[in-house]
Design a protein around this motif. Sequence first.
Motif, mmCIF file in Angstrom:
data_model
loop_
_atom_site.group_PDB
_atom_site.id
_atom_site.type_symbol
_atom_site.label_atom_id
_atom_site.label_comp_id
_atom_site.label_asym_id
_atom_site.label_seq_id
_atom_site.Cartn_x
_atom_site.Cartn_y
_atom_site.Cartn_z
ATOM 1 N N MET A 148 0.825 -1.201 0.000
ATOM 2 C CA MET A 148 0.000 0.000 0.000
ATOM 3 C C MET A 148 0.867 1.262 0.000
ATOM 4 S SD MET A 148 -3.210 -0.742 2.562
ATOM 5 C CE MET A 148 -4.472 -1.945 2.157
ATOM 6 N N SER A 149 0.296 2.352 -0.498
ATOM 7 C CA SER A 149 0.991 3.633 -0.535
ATOM 8 C C SER A 149 0.724 4.410 0.749
ATOM 9 C CB SER A 149 0.520 4.461 -1.737
ATOM 10 O OG SER A 149 0.837 3.820 -2.954
ATOM 11 N N ILE A 150 1.754 5.128 1.223
ATOM 12 C CA ILE A 150 1.630 5.973 2.404
ATOM 13 C C ILE A 150 1.321 7.402 1.943
ATOM 14 C CG2 ILE A 150 2.836 6.989 4.366
ATOM 15 C CD1 ILE A 150 2.156 4.105 4.811
ATOM 16 N N ILE A 151 0.235 7.956 2.465
ATOM 17 C CA ILE A 151 -0.194 9.317 2.126
ATOM 18 C C ILE A 151 0.069 10.221 3.324
ATOM 19 C CG2 ILE A 151 -2.069 10.759 1.272
ATOM 20 C CD1 ILE A 151 -1.236 8.500 -0.633
ATOM 21 N N SER A 152 0.766 11.326 3.109
ATOM 22 C CA SER A 152 1.105 12.251 4.194
ATOM 23 C C SER A 152 -0.068 13.157 4.521
ATOM 24 C CB SER A 152 2.314 13.091 3.792
ATOM 25 O OG SER A 152 1.993 13.891 2.666
ATOM 26 N N ALA A 153 0.132 14.013 5.535
ATOM 27 C CA ALA A 153 -0.932 14.917 5.972
ATOM 28 C C ALA A 153 -1.308 15.920 4.887
ATOM 29 C CB ALA A 153 -0.503 15.652 7.237
ATOM 30 N N GLY A 155 -1.462 15.189 1.750
ATOM 31 C CA GLY A 155 -2.038 14.468 0.620
ATOM 32 C C GLY A 155 -1.060 13.974 -0.412
ATOM 33 N N VAL A 156 0.216 13.802 -0.057
ATOM 34 C CA VAL A 156 1.240 13.368 -1.004
ATOM 35 C C VAL A 156 1.584 11.905 -0.759
ATOM 36 C CG1 VAL A 156 3.583 13.768 -1.857
ATOM 37 C CG2 VAL A 156 2.174 15.705 -1.112
ATOM 38 N N ALA A 157 1.714 11.127 -1.838
ATOM 39 C CA ALA A 157 2.140 9.740 -1.727
ATOM 40 C C ALA A 157 3.660 9.718 -1.579
ATOM 41 C CB ALA A 157 1.716 8.939 -2.957
ATOM 42 N N VAL A 158 4.143 9.386 -0.371
ATOM 43 C CA VAL A 158 5.577 9.503 -0.082
ATOM 44 C C VAL A 158 6.332 8.195 -0.281
ATOM 45 C CG1 VAL A 158 5.236 11.396 1.523
ATOM 46 C CG2 VAL A 158 5.178 9.044 2.372
ATOM 47 N N GLY A 159 5.638 7.064 -0.298
ATOM 48 C CA GLY A 159 6.319 5.801 -0.448
ATOM 49 C C GLY A 159 5.370 4.625 -0.383
ATOM 50 N N VAL A 160 5.952 3.433 -0.386
ATOM 51 C CA VAL A 160 5.174 2.194 -0.406
ATOM 52 C C VAL A 160 5.619 1.301 0.749
ATOM 53 C CG1 VAL A 160 4.606 0.115 -1.727
ATOM 54 C CG2 VAL A 160 4.893 2.299 -2.908
ATOM 55 N N VAL A 161 4.639 0.676 1.393
ATOM 56 C CA VAL A 161 4.930 -0.255 2.488
ATOM 57 C C VAL A 161 5.475 -1.547 1.892
ATOM 58 C CG1 VAL A 161 3.999 -1.550 4.432
ATOM 59 C CG2 VAL A 161 3.084 0.718 3.890
ATOM 60 N N ARG A 162 6.695 -1.873 2.285
ATOM 61 C CA ARG A 162 7.271 -3.105 1.737
ATOM 62 C C ARG A 162 7.274 -4.257 2.729
ATOM 63 N NH1 ARG A 162 13.763 -2.025 0.886
ATOM 64 N NH2 ARG A 162 14.422 -2.257 3.062
ATOM 65 N N ASP A 163 7.035 -3.942 4.023
ATOM 66 C CA ASP A 163 6.938 -5.009 5.009
ATOM 67 C C ASP A 163 6.280 -4.471 6.270
ATOM 68 O OD1 ASP A 163 7.104 -7.508 6.070
ATOM 69 O OD2 ASP A 163 9.292 -7.662 5.997
ATOM 70 N N ALA A 164 5.852 -5.396 7.116
ATOM 71 C CA ALA A 164 5.269 -5.044 8.409
ATOM 72 C C ALA A 164 6.105 -5.694 9.502
ATOM 73 C CB ALA A 164 3.819 -5.516 8.493
ATOM 74 N N TRP A 165 6.362 -4.959 10.569
ATOM 75 C CA TRP A 165 7.131 -5.470 11.698
ATOM 76 C C TRP A 165 6.157 -5.884 12.790
ATOM 77 C CZ3 TRP A 165 12.714 -4.054 12.851
ATOM 78 C CH2 TRP A 165 13.408 -3.803 11.663
ATOM 79 N N ALA A 213 4.818 15.653 3.888
ATOM 80 C CA ALA A 213 5.592 14.796 2.985
ATOM 81 C C ALA A 213 7.094 14.957 3.178
ATOM 82 C CB ALA A 213 5.205 15.113 1.537
ATOM 83 N N HIS A 214 7.582 16.197 3.266
ATOM 84 C CA HIS A 214 9.031 16.413 3.343
ATOM 85 C C HIS A 214 9.622 15.996 4.687
ATOM 86 C CE1 HIS A 214 7.605 20.068 5.415
ATOM 87 N NE2 HIS A 214 8.794 20.092 5.982
ATOM 88 N N GLN A 215 8.783 15.763 5.692
ATOM 89 C CA GLN A 215 9.281 15.407 7.018
ATOM 90 C C GLN A 215 9.578 13.918 7.169
ATOM 91 O OE1 GLN A 215 5.942 17.139 9.071
ATOM 92 N NE2 GLN A 215 7.067 19.012 9.584
#
Length: 256
Positions: A148-153, A155-165, A213-215
């Motif tokens: 899934m894609s991570i959306i910042s506050a 509204g920007v797609a900053v990356g993709v979840v590649r695993d869960a811990w 997003a930039h944070q």
Amino acid sequence: MTENLFGSIDLVEILFTLFWVFFVALVIYIQRESRREGYPLVHDTPNGTVTGRAANVGTKTFRLPQGGEVTVPRAEQQRELAAKPSASFVGAPIEPTGDGLVDGIGPAAWSGRRDTPDLTLHGEPRIVPMRNQPSFHVDHRDADPRGMSIISADGVAVGVVRDAWVDIPEPMIVYLEVDLAADHGDRVVLVPFAFADKINKDSGTITVNALLAHQFQNAPRLQNADTITLLEEDKVTAYFGGGDLLATPERSQPLL
């Protein structure tokens, strides 16, 4: 004379007096022990130090269950804060002088815990990625965050979840391992699962309102790709937790 001295004293009075003596002694003991850990005994005074019996509590050594010892108080627990008082009176709230999230100020503060992984009773790392635990899986009734894609506050797609811990003793997802896009740092960060505000299975997105997003690119890094230490856990959680108040100037202002 003996009757006049003890005639008005009964067992209730004795027990009541003993209780208050014990209670006062307990408060004094707890106050002294708090000088060892939890917070340094520093006042908002010109020299910032405290003297006297309360400040000199000595050291105490704890034996750790997996071996080794730790002695408190520790000098490394105290660090210079990149902050200044918001007013001139003693006890005024502090304000960051730089990036409060990176510097660990206010809600982004972290504790100087041991820089080693939390271990299970069997001496193995407690929190690990699912790729190293083939026996773990996401229930088919739940949304699998991987991919899934991570959306910042903002509204920007900053990356993709590649695993869960996951937490092995208490089977649950603790962190999301996110591969940031090239224009957002091009690195891997851990996002505490508690800050996944909205998981949309249909759109394949997870909204994290804690940060802009930039944070994301300044989130704490891990020493090891497959383990996280107690100190790193504190820093990662504090970074995202601090974003709820420090991500934008508006968040740190009164609601009314």
